[in-house]
Write a protein that holds these residues in place. Structure first.
Motif, mmCIF file in Angstrom:
data_model
loop_
_atom_site.group_PDB
_atom_site.id
_atom_site.type_symbol
_atom_site.label_atom_id
_atom_site.label_comp_id
_atom_site.label_asym_id
_atom_site.label_seq_id
_atom_site.Cartn_x
_atom_site.Cartn_y
_atom_site.Cartn_z
ATOM 1 N N LYS C 202 -16.287 -23.166 23.757
ATOM 2 C CA LYS C 202 -17.018 -22.493 22.706
ATOM 3 C C LYS C 202 -17.106 -23.514 21.581
ATOM 4 O O LYS C 202 -16.125 -24.193 21.271
ATOM 5 N N VAL C 203 -18.276 -23.629 20.966
ATOM 6 C CA VAL C 203 -18.456 -24.670 19.958
ATOM 7 C C VAL C 203 -18.693 -24.071 18.581
ATOM 8 O O VAL C 203 -19.507 -23.167 18.425
ATOM 9 N N ILE C 204 -17.970 -24.585 17.601
ATOM 10 C CA ILE C 204 -18.169 -24.152 16.220
ATOM 11 C C ILE C 204 -18.765 -25.324 15.449
ATOM 12 O O ILE C 204 -18.172 -26.391 15.377
ATOM 13 N N THR C 205 -19.954 -25.113 14.895
ATOM 14 C CA THR C 205 -20.626 -26.167 14.135
ATOM 15 C C THR C 205 -20.467 -25.879 12.655
ATOM 16 O O THR C 205 -20.749 -24.777 12.198
ATOM 17 N N LEU C 206 -20.029 -26.898 11.915
ATOM 18 C CA LEU C 206 -19.843 -26.719 10.481
ATOM 19 C C LEU C 206 -21.091 -27.162 9.725
ATOM 20 O O LEU C 206 -21.586 -28.264 9.944
ATOM 21 N N MET C 207 -21.580 -26.291 8.849
ATOM 22 C CA MET C 207 -22.693 -26.716 7.997
ATOM 23 C C MET C 207 -22.159 -27.745 7.006
ATOM 24 O O MET C 207 -20.994 -27.676 6.613
ATOM 25 N N PRO C 208 -23.001 -28.686 6.582
ATOM 26 C CA PRO C 208 -22.509 -29.683 5.635
ATOM 27 C C PRO C 208 -22.240 -29.056 4.269
ATOM 28 O O PRO C 208 -22.756 -27.993 3.957
ATOM 29 N N ASP C 209 -21.449 -29.744 3.452
ATOM 30 C CA ASP C 209 -21.263 -29.259 2.087
ATOM 31 C C ASP C 209 -22.502 -29.639 1.279
ATOM 32 O O ASP C 209 -23.432 -30.247 1.795
ATOM 33 N N ALA C 210 -22.487 -29.281 -0.002
ATOM 34 C CA ALA C 210 -23.701 -29.469 -0.800
ATOM 35 C C ALA C 210 -24.076 -30.938 -0.972
ATOM 36 O O ALA C 210 -25.215 -31.271 -1.277
ATOM 37 N N GLY C 212 -23.957 -33.072 1.432
ATOM 38 C CA GLY C 212 -24.445 -33.596 2.705
ATOM 39 C C GLY C 212 -23.363 -34.188 3.589
ATOM 40 O O GLY C 212 -23.648 -34.781 4.621
ATOM 41 N N TYR C 213 -22.108 -34.017 3.196
ATOM 42 C CA TYR C 213 -21.001 -34.506 4.015
ATOM 43 C C TYR C 213 -20.432 -33.362 4.840
ATOM 44 O O TYR C 213 -20.596 -32.194 4.484
ATOM 45 N N PRO C 214 -19.708 -33.684 5.928
ATOM 46 C CA PRO C 214 -19.008 -32.630 6.651
ATOM 47 C C PRO C 214 -18.053 -31.913 5.695
ATOM 48 O O PRO C 214 -17.339 -32.552 4.921
ATOM 49 N N ASP C 215 -18.082 -30.606 5.750
ATOM 50 C CA ASP C 215 -17.340 -29.772 4.801
ATOM 51 C C ASP C 215 -15.883 -29.633 5.232
ATOM 52 O O ASP C 215 -15.588 -28.969 6.226
ATOM 53 N N LEU C 216 -14.980 -30.237 4.470
ATOM 54 C CA LEU C 216 -13.569 -30.228 4.854
ATOM 55 C C LEU C 216 -12.963 -28.827 4.733
ATOM 56 O O LEU C 216 -12.165 -28.410 5.573
ATOM 57 N N ALA C 217 -13.340 -28.116 3.699
ATOM 58 C CA ALA C 217 -12.812 -26.756 3.529
ATOM 59 C C ALA C 217 -13.235 -25.878 4.698
ATOM 60 O O ALA C 217 -12.459 -25.059 5.195
ATOM 61 N N ALA C 218 -14.459 -26.050 5.151
ATOM 62 C CA ALA C 218 -14.945 -25.277 6.290
ATOM 63 C C ALA C 218 -14.135 -25.609 7.535
ATOM 64 O O ALA C 218 -13.811 -24.740 8.344
ATOM 65 N N LEU C 219 -13.802 -26.894 7.677
ATOM 66 C CA LEU C 219 -13.020 -27.314 8.837
ATOM 67 C C LEU C 219 -11.656 -26.634 8.833
ATOM 68 O O LEU C 219 -11.193 -26.122 9.851
ATOM 69 N N LYS C 220 -11.033 -26.629 7.687
ATOM 70 C CA LYS C 220 -9.697 -26.031 7.600
ATOM 71 C C LYS C 220 -9.712 -24.557 7.968
ATOM 72 O O LYS C 220 -8.774 -24.054 8.581
ATOM 73 N N GLU C 221 -10.788 -23.886 7.618
ATOM 74 C CA GLU C 221 -10.880 -22.472 7.987
ATOM 75 C C GLU C 221 -11.245 -22.280 9.441
ATOM 76 O O GLU C 221 -10.958 -21.233 10.034
ATOM 77 N N ALA C 222 -11.892 -23.275 10.036
ATOM 78 C CA ALA C 222 -12.374 -23.103 11.415
ATOM 79 C C ALA C 222 -11.320 -23.420 12.467
ATOM 80 O O ALA C 222 -11.418 -22.958 13.597
ATOM 81 N N VAL C 223 -10.302 -24.233 12.100
ATOM 82 C CA VAL C 223 -9.307 -24.602 13.119
ATOM 83 C C VAL C 223 -8.336 -23.459 13.369
ATOM 84 O O VAL C 223 -8.110 -22.614 12.519
ATOM 85 N N SER C 224 -7.748 -23.464 14.555
ATOM 86 C CA SER C 224 -6.741 -22.473 14.916
ATOM 87 C C SER C 224 -6.008 -23.016 16.130
ATOM 88 O O SER C 224 -6.270 -24.142 16.572
ATOM 89 N N GLU C 225 -5.124 -22.193 16.690
ATOM 90 C CA GLU C 225 -4.404 -22.658 17.886
ATOM 91 C C GLU C 225 -5.350 -22.756 19.078
ATOM 92 O O GLU C 225 -5.006 -23.284 20.126
ATOM 93 N N ARG C 226 -6.592 -22.271 18.908
ATOM 94 C CA ARG C 226 -7.561 -22.356 20.004
ATOM 95 C C ARG C 226 -8.374 -23.647 19.953
ATOM 96 O O ARG C 226 -9.216 -23.879 20.813
ATOM 97 N N THR C 227 -8.116 -24.474 18.943
ATOM 98 C CA THR C 227 -8.914 -25.690 18.802
ATOM 99 C C THR C 227 -8.462 -26.750 19.797
ATOM 100 O O THR C 227 -7.338 -27.230 19.730
ATOM 101 N N ALA C 228 -9.366 -27.120 20.700
ATOM 102 C CA ALA C 228 -9.048 -28.166 21.667
ATOM 103 C C ALA C 228 -9.356 -29.537 21.101
ATOM 104 O O ALA C 228 -8.722 -30.525 21.468
#
Lengths: 471, 372, 522
Positions: C202-210, C212-228
């Motif tokens: 299953k793929v989770i795509t992070l929208m960029p921050d304002a 135009g960089y990969p959004d670090l805060a979004a990444l932190k919320e998206a990870v879990s023990e299911r992250t391969a």
């Protein structure tokens, strides 16, 4: 610590900015004094300060040529050796016009482009699709995939999506290499995308064991896959019957075919195949150490299949000028409810250059060329098999018609295939594929390949050589 | 011969130019006109018609007199048919409504209008979703999703729409923003209705790329997917919007586009419910979840305009029970703006802020920011 | 002489042959080539008759054309192809890294010493091929800092797919079957979300921050023990280097995920920055991009996939090695994912990449990387001053390999946008340029990548063409009304793409069924 500046003295014909005057002018325009300022937004701890630990270069063209030939000399190749090795990459003649076209910079150094301004290239690809469709006697053929087994894997997943089932019957005799690729492709994370179940082969004929097929076929079967000719070279004469059995069980019938056989062997669509896959290599590709592999997939004109095809295809379409046509991409969307979004396969740069090669090959061969080459291949292979079978201790175990390849059993000679092939190399012969690891039930057997490139004289030479080796 | 209706709101865009938000209200208009500001509308329409000029012979413009369309249409050299009558210099919303109705009766293929959200609402009142429409942006307020990106693009979309045998239409949301509140920086978004708009995005963006993306197909797919994922004995609150309507369509249930519907065990529980009805119904189920979409061009998720989804309901459902149904196109159009929440309860708003996963297919999610 | 050296504009005209389809040129009885026949001794053998019921009943409906015409036909088609690096300033295909493919490399690939070798002949008889593979691998190890490379994947996408298979196998082997999600970003290449999905993730795509960089805060919320794991391109298509890449890696590491570095945009970074220091477990390179092998009209390509030592057991078989004396092929790797592509991969492409590296060496490779970034920044500096163009994000940042520009200002001010400009540039011999994947996050996009092969004069010419196209939009818009291009072989289809079953004309028989009658005669 600042990174090393050894690159500043380097001049390369491939990197024109190594000419100082240009470099300085560009730096002035950008407003920098040192070229490393270009990387100022990379954190310093990520800047590599050393010189790369790679060998010193052969800067002049003559030296790199020398360097490469000194390495490549260490390869036995088909200009010096007689080749009887196929297994998915057999030696066939490459028409000079094919090499001419794939060497054209216009095709070779192009990439994707658009359909509006790259007409010639897209017409060539269309002519590949169209001629392949005629060869396969089917309605639709799109861009090639990475290789035959990749196309086969795609066909298998299409079948699972169409039927909603996961069990796929594959021959136990199937190409081990192909099956490795299919196995990985149909695997998944939480569960497999397809469950591969092997159907045994008949010990006498090498063909699919229909009783075992009957046993394993059920209403949970998504597809029945056969190779024709199969990995042992045998022509699967039961093809039509297998197709009927698959259909009765509600399963798709997928045939993996050798395109160069289709001038003399029936097209899979004509004995019940829903989908036909295979590798384009045998359409006059150089051996290329495996670099000319390219997969094809033939599909019927039915939205059930077309909406599942993962790659692009080129279609003729009218332009805004009356009477004029051009080529645009075909991307089936009608009523597919995002079938492509649903499916999770992917697309990428695969093998369009080999599609162009194959288009030229099919045009230059024409229907007569395809029939004649198929006939020659069969006659020569029949000759070789008969002559080899005469050697003491040597058996050709499977009875029945075969195309291009056949199994030779050396168990009775007391020598291993490895030993025999080793000895043959000294005689400048590359022998058949050693099957003893993947098919131990066949003992010390090898898969021998004979094509239009192996003359009678060469075959006689082989027989004499083997005679000596086996003595 | 294509019959294209043309309606210009003569005062559209005046407020914007004068630095005032919107042009509603006679006071605002007088202020702006007095200061010498002219409406942008005629110029914008001119650009759109220029893009159509090659096809002049195939188009008949049906419009209203003088500044409501006739002047611009004739100036652009189109065959023009004028309906109705107005008091030049004193046109009102009623004229717009009448114009749209007359054009619908005259059997136009498409109505092109130049104006902001207010004009869009007028057209919506007049024709609902019975006639395809497209808006040319020239006012400040464009919270509705019924506009072409630029006037020239509108011209292209109109041409493409007329050419295509199969008209690809989507529901464009028409927003009702409280102008007074908005001027005081208090955004209260509410869905007013829908207009049928050509699927312009797809027409434009499929042009040269190998991948054909169809928003309509994706929404159908998402509808199916959300239905597949519905659990037993869970009450689903289906929020307003055309995106979420795909869930109801897939279930074959009656749908209220502007209102909230309740579904459980894949059957309809109630249509167009109010807050109290939702709360009461929730007591009968062990679990409740929300399937919502963002409304309008500004990404409103829960606004004070959604009175049905009150803070107590959202709190009970919990952030984990909120599912967003939105297409890739919608997310791309919204970016870099986030989803906006404004429930009326600042603490609740704060707890909802962060990121949320928006499913795009069975195997793909996109994370999107929520802010207030 | 020739092109105007002041304006730098050419009076270009493309060849146009109106060439018929190959089926329309068939003449019964013509032969394109003669084929070997069975010798007299073999006449008594059945040949094709042995096929019995499986014998082809009706000959395939292939055209019959004499050889000269076959040659001429395809030669003409090659003249109507327009985006070859050999012929054009293909700065246009941004993200594809179009570079000069040195002819010495191309000629070497046609040498029988590689072109007539079988991939499964005994390793002792192909020590040359294996030596090239091994040495190319050693070079990529040095360039990336990782420990082992496989050249089996037949393209960049397939290499990323391979990384996905390895990630799957690794997590499974380490007792983590619950790890069924991977994370990627919007501006990473689409294959970074498509290939893990093909592997079953299953793929989770992070929208960029304002910015135009990969959004670090979004990444932190998206990870879990299911992250391969993580699949990320850096720099992304915006051309901006993600400065927080190490933080990204740490977030994934902390949940036991693996990090894959999509290095399709590595051209400007070779020798400058490496996957290892950024903390990545796996990476890949497109040998037909950064390492000069040609693109072949969309393949054959080659994707080298690299990994740290602990992941080597999962890499595809056969694995190339060196035992101190000979080069070896190892099939005995029990934890391997198996195979992703036939045989060893696209051998000639690997060889070309090796030759490229061996002609440049450490200094040359770095000079090439710098050259690419220098070219890109030089071009940016000129285009920034061009009326009609804007650049989003990273106002004050240095971009690396490529840039996604926007013609939004031109659109706003003239109503002419990227699609029209894209037609006009073709009149000057410039190939159609790449815009972006839909849906567009940047409006009216134009993605350009000069790479290292083009010189300053080439860039000046390219910029001159863009400026001319923009100038015409402002000053001579009637020109656009006439719908360029005027001198290029361009056919405007009635529809941008064929989508309906009823319009399918992908083959001769489908053309006859669906299209032929609808073609109005000239």
């Amino acid at each position: 610590m600042a990174p090393k500046k050894t690159h500043e003295q380097f001049v390369s014909p491939y990197v024109p900015s190594t000419a100082k005057v240009s470099k300085e002018a560009m730096m002035k325009e950008i407003g920098i004094k040192d070229d490393m300022e270009l990387y100022r937004d990379i954190p310093d701890d990520l800047i590599y300060k050393e010189d790369l630990d790679i060998p010193a270069p052969y800067v002049d063209e003559f030296s790199i040529q020398q360097h490469m030939t000194s390495i490549l000399k260490k390869n036995a190749n088909a200009t010096d050796y007689a080749y009887f090795l196929g297994a998915g990459c057999a030696r066939h003649h490459t028409p000079a016009v094919c090499d001419e076209m794939t060497g054209r910079g216009e095709f070779l150094t192009a990439y994707f482009g658009a359909t509006t301004d790259d007409r010639g290239k897209w017409q060539a690809i269309w002519e590949y699709q169209a001629q392949m469709a005629e060869l396969l006697d089917t309605d639709f053929c799109g861009f090639p995939q990475y290789d035959g087994p990749w196309s086969l894997s795609h066909a298998i997943l299409i079948a699972t999506r169409i039927t909603g089932k996961r069990k796929v019957l594959v021959p136990a005799s199937a190409s081990p290499m192909n099956m490795k690729i299919v196995d990985n492709y149909t695997d998944g994370v939480t569960e497999r995308q397809a469950e591969l179940v092997e159907v045994a082969y008949d010990k006498k004929t090498g063909l699919l064991d229909l009783k075992d097929l009957e046993k394993k076929l059920d209403n949970k079967t998504a597809a029945v896959v056969i190779e024709n000719p199969n990995f042992f070279g045998m022509i699967e004469t039961q093809g039509e019957q297998i197709g009927k059995m698959a259909k009765k069980a509600g399963a798709e019938f997928i045939v993996y075919a050798d395109p160069i056989s289709l001038g003399v062997l029936e097209a899979p669509a004509n004995y019940g195949a829903n989908m036909a896959a295979g590798d384009l290599h045998s359409l006059g590709g150089h051996l290329a150490a495996g670099g000319h592999q390219a997969g094809f997939l033939g599909l019927p004109d039915d939205k059930k299949y077309l909406s599942q095809f993962k790659d692009l295809a080129v279609s003729i379409a009218p332009t805004i000028e009356d009477g004029e046509y051009s080529f645009v991409w075909y991307n089936f969307e009608e009523g597919s409810y995002g079938a492509r979004e649903e499916a999770n396969e992917f697309t990428g740069s695969a093998c369009n250059l080999w599609a162009i090669h194959s288009a030229v090959y099919l045009t230059i061969m024409g229907p007569k060329g395809m029939e004649e080459v198929g006939n020659t291949i069969m006659a020569r292979a029949q000759y070789a098999a008969a002559e080899l079978a005469k050697l003491p201790g040597v058996k050709v175990p499977f009875a029945g018609p075969f195309f291009k390849e056949f199994v030779v059993d050396f168990t009775g000679t007391g020598k291993t295939v490895a030993e025999i092939n080793r000895a043959l190399v000294d005689k400048k012969i590359i022998g058949g594929l050693d099957l003893s690891c993947d098919f131990p039930e066949l003992g010390q057997s090898a898969l021998w390949c004979v094509t239009e490139c192996n003359t009678q004289a060469e075959i006689d030479m082989l027989v004499a050589a083997l005679e000596a080796v086996l003595a | 011969m294509y019959k294209i209706g043309l309606i210009i709101n003569p005062v559209a865009g005046i407020g914007g130019r004068a630095g005032l938000k919107g042009s509603d209200g006679v006071e605002i208009q007088q202020k702006a006109l007095a200061a010498g500001f002219k409406s942008l509308a005629p110029e914008r329409v001119g650009l759109a018609l220029e893009a159509l000029s090659e096809f002049r012979d195939e188009i008949e413009i049906i419009t209203f007199p003088s500044e409501m369309g006739e002047d611009v249409a004739r100036a652009a050299g189109f065959k023009t048919t004028v309906l109705g009558s107005i008091q030049s210099g004193k046109t009102t919303a009623e004229d717009t409504i009448r114009a749209a109705q007359d054009m619908m009766d005259a059997g136009v293929d498409l109505i092109v209008f130049a104006g902001g959200d207010g004009t869009a609402r007028n057209i919506c009142t007049a024709v609902d979703d019975k006639v395809p429409t497209i808006g040319l942006p020239c006012g400040v307020k464009m919270h509705s999703s019924v506009y072409a990106i630029t006037p020239r693009r509108a011209g292209e979309v109109i041409k493409a729409f007329c050419d295509k045998e199969e008209k690809l239409l989507v529901d464009g949301e028409v927003m009702d923003l409280d102008e007074e509140a908005y001027r005081n920086e208090d955004v209260k978004a509410k869905l007013y209705g829908y207009l049928k708009v050509p699927e312009a995005g797809a027409l434009m963006q499929k042009r040269k790329t190998g991948s054909g993306y169809s928003q309509d197909n994706q929404l159908k797919l998402l509808g199916m997917m959300f239905v597949d994922r519905m659990e037993e004995d869970v009450l689903y609150i289906i929020g307003p919007g055309s995106s979420t309507s795909h869930v109801m369509k897939d279930l074959g249930l009656q749908n209220s586009l502007l209102g909230v519907d309740l579904v459980a065990n894949k059957k309809l529980v109630a249509n167009d419910v109010n807050e109290a009805q939702i709360w009461q119904t929730m007591q009968k189920y062990p679990k409740t979840e929300i399937i919502a979409t963002v409304i309008g061009g500004q990404g409103h998720l829960f606004g004070r305009g959604n009175q049905q989804l009150s803070p107590r309901i959202i709190r009970e459902v919990g952030k984990g029970g909120i599912h967003i149904l939105a297409s890739k196109q919608k997310l791309a159009d919204l970016y870099p703006n986030p989803f906006l929440v404004d429930t009326g309860d600042p603490e609740l708003d704060a707890s909802l802020c962060g990121y949320i996963r928006v499913p795009q297919s069975r195997t793909q999610d996109i994370t999107f920011k929520i802010d207030r | 002489m020739g092109m105007n050296s002041e304006t730098k504009l050419r009076k270009f005209h493309a060849a146009r042959w109106d060439e018929q389809l190959v089926f329309e040129q068939s003449v019964p009885g013509e032969r394109g080539i003669m084929v070997p026949q069975p010798e007299a001794d073999l006449a008594s053998l059945p040949g094709q008759k042995a096929a019995g019921a499986m014998k082809r009943k009706k000959a395939p409906n292939l055209p019959e054309i004499n050889q000269m015409k076959v040659n001429r036909h395809y030669m003409r088609l090659s003249q109507e192809a327009s985006c070859a690096v050999d012929l054009t300033l293909n700065i246009s295909e941004g993200t594809c890294t179009m570079k000069y493919s040195p002819k010495i490399q191309e000629h070497m690939a046609t040498n029988p010493m590689i072109n007539e070798v079988h991939p499964m002949q005994h390793p002792d008889t192909m020590q040359g091929i294996l030596e090239i593979y091994h040495k190319a691998g050693e070079c990529l190890k040095a360039i990336s800092g990782l420990d082992y490379f496989s050249f089996q994947p037949g393209g960049g996408s397939q290499a990323i797919y391979t990384a996905g298979s390895i990630m799957r196998a690794y997590q499974r082997a380490n007792g983590h079957p619950e790890k069924d999600e991977v994370i990627t970003t919007s501006f990473s290449h689409p294959v970074d979300s498509a290939t893990p999905s093909a592997n079953g993730f299953k793929v989770i795509t992070l929208m960029p921050d304002a910015e135009g960089y990969p959004d670090l805060a979004a990444l932190k919320e998206a990870v879990s023990e299911r992250t391969a794991g993580l699949f990320i391109t850096n720099p992304e298509d915006t051309g901006l280097f993600n400065q927080r890449i190490k933080e990204y890696v740490k977030v994934i590491r902390d949940v036991g995920g693996l990090c894959f570095y999509d290095q399709a945009n590595a051209n400007g970074m070779l020798g400058i920055t490496r996957a290892k220091e950024a903390g990545f477990d796996m990476c890949h390179f497109n040998l037909h991009k950064s390492f000069s092998a040609p693109h072949g009209s969309y393949g054959p390509a080659s994707g080298a996939v690299g990994c740290k030592e602990f992941l080597k057991p999962f890499m595809p078989v056969p694995q190339v090695g060196f035992d101190g004396d000979k080069y070896t092929l190892d099939y005995d790797c029990p934890q391997s994912i198996g195979m992703v592509r036939s045989f060893l991969g696209n051998t000639a492409v690997v060889m070309k990449a090796y030759m490229w590296i061996m002609q440049l060496g450490p200094a040359g490779l770095k000079a090439a990387a710098i050259g690419a970034v220098l070219n890109n920044n030089y071009m940016e500096s000129l285009l920034k001053k061009t009326k009609g163009i804007s650049i989003k994000y990273g106002e004050d940042k240095r971009r690396l390999e490529q840039i996604r520009y926007s013609w939004d200002v031109l659109m706003e001010e003239t109503g002419i946008g990227t699609d029209e400009v894209n037609y006009r540039v073709q009149d000057f011999g410039i190939p159609d340029y790449w815009t972006a994947h839909p849906p567009y996050l940047i409006p009216e996009p134009m993605t350009l990548e000069p790479a290292d092969s083009y010189n300053k004069e080439d860039i000046d010419e390219y910029v001159a063409v863009l400026r001319e196209a923009a100038r015409e939009a402002y000053e001579e818009p009637e020109l656009y009304k006439k719908q360029p291009p005027f001198n290029a072989v361009t056919h405007r289809p009635q529809w941008p793409m064929v989508e309906k079953e009823a319009d399918n004309a992908c083959t001769w028989r489908l053309y006859q069924k669906n299209m032929e009658k609808r073609m109005v005669k000239k």
